[in-house]
Write a protein that holds these residues in place. Structure first.
Motif, short mmCIF file in Angstrom:
data_model
loop_
_atom_site.label_atom_id
_atom_site.label_comp_id
_atom_site.label_asym_id
_atom_site.label_seq_id
_atom_site.Cartn_x
_atom_site.Cartn_y
_atom_site.Cartn_z
N LYS A 91 0.86 -1.19 0.00
CA LYS A 91 0.00 0.00 0.00
C LYS A 91 0.89 1.23 0.00
CE LYS A 91 -3.72 0.08 0.18
NZ LYS A 91 -4.71 0.13 -0.91
N ILE A 92 1.09 1.78 -1.17
CA ILE A 92 1.89 2.99 -1.31
C ILE A 92 1.11 3.97 -2.17
CG2 ILE A 92 4.04 4.00 -2.11
CD1 ILE A 92 5.38 1.32 -1.68
N LEU A 93 0.71 5.08 -1.56
CA LEU A 93 0.01 6.11 -2.32
C LEU A 93 1.03 6.96 -3.07
CD1 LEU A 93 -2.59 7.43 0.30
CD2 LEU A 93 -2.86 5.56 -1.31
N SER A 94 0.68 7.36 -4.27
CA SER A 94 1.54 8.28 -4.99
C SER A 94 1.45 9.65 -4.34
CB SER A 94 1.11 8.36 -6.46
OG SER A 94 -0.17 8.98 -6.57
N GLU A 95 2.38 10.52 -4.65
CA GLU A 95 2.37 11.87 -4.07
C GLU A 95 1.09 12.61 -4.46
OE1 GLU A 95 5.85 14.07 -5.00
OE2 GLU A 95 7.24 12.60 -4.14
N LYS A 96 0.65 12.42 -5.70
CA LYS A 96 -0.56 13.10 -6.16
C LYS A 96 -1.80 12.57 -5.43
CE LYS A 96 1.09 14.35 -10.77
NZ LYS A 96 0.86 14.21 -12.25
N GLU A 97 -1.83 11.26 -5.18
CA GLU A 97 -2.96 10.68 -4.45
C GLU A 97 -3.01 11.18 -3.02
OE1 GLU A 97 -3.86 6.31 -6.39
OE2 GLU A 97 -2.10 6.50 -5.12
N LEU A 98 -1.84 11.20 -2.38
CA LEU A 98 -1.77 11.66 -0.99
C LEU A 98 -2.16 13.14 -0.89
CD1 LEU A 98 -1.15 10.71 1.84
CD2 LEU A 98 1.25 11.32 1.48
N GLN A 99 -1.71 13.93 -1.85
CA GLN A 99 -2.07 15.35 -1.87
C GLN A 99 -3.55 15.53 -2.12
OE1 GLN A 99 0.20 17.94 -1.19
NE2 GLN A 99 -1.78 19.00 -0.97
N PHE A 100 -4.11 14.70 -2.99
CA PHE A 100 -5.54 14.73 -3.30
C PHE A 100 -6.37 14.50 -2.04
CE2 PHE A 100 -9.35 12.25 -4.62
CZ PHE A 100 -9.98 13.21 -5.42
N LEU A 101 -6.01 13.46 -1.27
CA LEU A 101 -6.74 13.16 -0.04
C LEU A 101 -6.53 14.24 1.00
CD1 LEU A 101 -8.45 11.21 1.63
CD2 LEU A 101 -6.35 9.98 2.23
N SER A 102 -5.30 14.73 1.13
CA SER A 102 -5.00 15.78 2.11
C SER A 102 -5.81 17.05 1.82
CB SER A 102 -3.50 16.10 2.10
OG SER A 102 -2.74 14.97 2.44
N ASP A 103 -5.95 17.39 0.55
CA ASP A 103 -6.71 18.59 0.17
C ASP A 103 -8.18 18.47 0.55
OD1 ASP A 103 -4.44 19.77 -0.82
OD2 ASP A 103 -4.84 19.24 -2.92
N ILE A 104 -8.72 17.26 0.39
CA ILE A 104 -10.13 17.04 0.75
C ILE A 104 -10.33 17.25 2.24
CG2 ILE A 104 -11.99 15.33 0.88
CD1 ILE A 104 -10.89 14.12 -1.71
N VAL A 105 -9.38 16.74 3.04
CA VAL A 105 -9.48 16.89 4.50
C VAL A 105 -9.28 18.35 4.89
CG1 VAL A 105 -8.49 16.21 6.72
CG2 VAL A 105 -8.71 14.52 4.89
#
Length: 294
Positions: A91-105
């Motif tokens: 389970k490794i999120l890409s930087e773009k995926e992690l940023q995407f989730l962080s922005d939603i929060v």
């Protein structure tokens, strides 16, 4: 009369006559051998090239086989005609995926955040949601210790899943036909009669109105893994009982179960954004539920 050539010179004339013929024969033989060598060399080069291409193809297939795990065709895939996507063990999120989730929060922080699954990269979410309430639901005991020294307002609960991914299609058919699984029933009407509903949820989780729900657990990387059928279904139920405009973010939507159960219980019409293997749904609390897929 001109003088006659001595008889001793006659053999020399014969030798001179025969010599060019021998030289021609020798030259022809050399050319034939050279031609054969060239043909053999060409054949060897062609065979070598074929072996190199075949070897490269085999190595490519082997690399793909090792890097992806095989997910057997389930009854769900047979009925829908979809080919299951390869499962990813790490389970490794890409930087773009992690940023995407962080922005939603960040857009809703501080808020009530519920996360199915406790991965290393999600340990930053409580800090992003500082001042809010962050709850993790995890089924593996070894992952629960990750939250030692967590920020205030963060809780971790262990839950148990009684289903397996190979039962996905049967559970989907059951949910479509059984009244107790209707999304219109709400949390209060959840009973053990609905086989896809998760039992043993903490009361705190059921009573809270969630702003964001992330589904990245339990494991769904094989037919005997728990699968995320129940997690996605429960996310749909909790979102409709939550604050108006609850976001449900589902990971690994490249896989058959995540994709089909998200369409079924979160509704494709509620999909507002996506990034990588993430789908972000926004569920309105007071939306009219005309069918199970609303």
């Amino acid at each position: 009369m001109p003088p006659q050539e001595p008889s001793s010179h006659q053999p020399n004339s014969l030798f001179l006559y025969i010599l060019p013929q021998k030289s021609s024969l020798k030259l022809t033989t050399i050319r034939t051998k050279s031609s054969l060598k060239m043909n053999l060399t060409k054949r060897k080069l062609i065979l070598l090239l074929v072996f190199v291409l075949v070897g490269a193809s085999l190595l490519r297939v082997l690399k793909i086989t090792i890097s992806t795990s095989y997910f057997p065709t389930s009854e769900m895939d047979q009925n829908t005609g979809n080919h299951p996507s390869p499962a990813y063990g790490n389970k490794i999120l890409s930087e773009k995926e992690l940023q995407f989730l962080s922005d939603i929060v960040l857009q809703k922080s501080p808020c009530n955040l519920l996360v199915f699954g406790l991965e290393d990269q999600y340990l930053k979410l409580p800090f992003i949601n500082k001042g809010g309430s962050t709850v993790f639901l995890e089924d593996k005991p070894e992952k629960l210790i990750k939250m030692n020294g967590n920020v205030d307002g963060t809780r971790v609960f262990r839950i148990r899943y009684k289903t397996s991914a190979k039962e996905a299609y049967k559970l989907l058919k059951h949910a479509r036909t059984h009244p107790s699984c209707s999304l219109r029933s709400g949390i209060r009407m959840l009973t053990s009669k609905c086989k896809i509903a998760l039992n043993g949820f903490p009361k705190e989780v059921l009573k809270t109105k969630w702003d964001i729900i992330v589904v990245d657990g339990p494991g769904g990387d094989g037919p005997d893994s728990p699968g995320r059928m129940g997690a996605i279904y429960m996310a749909g139920v909790l979102a409709r009982a939550g604050n108006n405009g609850t976001n449900v973010v589902v990971h690994d939507v490249d896989r058959t179960i995540e994709k089909w159960f998200s369409w079924e219980f979160l509704s494709e019409k509620n999909l507002v954004s996506s990034k990588g293997k993430f789908w972000n749904f926004r569920i309105a609390q007071k939306q009219k539920l005309g069918s199970l897929t609303s």
